[in-house]
Design an enzyme around this catalytic site. Structure first.
Site: not given
Ligand code: AMP
Length: 114
Positions: A94, A100
């Site tokens: 995460q 999410h």
């Molecule tokens: P996690 O690593 O499971 O917390 O997932 C976070 C996700 O958010 C990652 O897959 C990122 O690529 C995505 N992410 C980060 N910043 C943004 C943004 N501004 N818009 C859309 N997705 C994002």
């Protein structure tokens, strides 16, 4: 919550490619897609992870999962299948600490993941 990227997206302060919205949830495309379709589903209110959403009450958890399935259907993923993932904690991967659900589809996926 201040300093939370996904709270800022939910508030419309940071742009995102929004694909689906309800009163309590939002879905937008991941900026770094890991599959041809990679959508993130979030609760609009700040909850750190799925456990906190569940703690907030069954309605919240149900709404989140209802949006996940609606998004998968709207993206046409329900016929060939899709994967949902929600990392909880840094050691699980995460990186954004606002709950999410990753909705991934459009390619064949291996199990177990790396
Ligand atoms: P996690 O690593 O499971 O917390 O997932 C976070 C996700 O958010 C990652 O897959 C990122 O690529 C995505 N992410 C980060 N910043 C943004 C943004 N501004 N818009 C859309 N997705 C994002």
């Amino acid at each position: 919550m201040s300093d939370c990227l996904f709270c800022a997206i939910a508030a419309g302060e940071i742009p995102a490619d929004v694909v689906y919205e309800t009163e309590t949830t939002m879905a937008f495309r991941d900026v770094n897609p890991q599959a041809p379709t990679h959508i993130l589903v979030i609760p609009r209110t700040h909850q750190e992870n799925v456990a906190e959403v569940v703690q907030a009450g069954n309605a919240s958890a149900g709404e989140l999962m209802a949006t996940v399935t609606a998004v998968a259907k709207a993206a046409g993923l329900d016929t060939h299948g899709y994967r949902i993932v929600s990392n909880t904690g840094a050691s699980a991967g995460q990186s954004v600490f606002h709950c999410h659900i990753h909705v991934l589809g459009g390619r064949t996926m291996q199990w177990p993941p790396g």
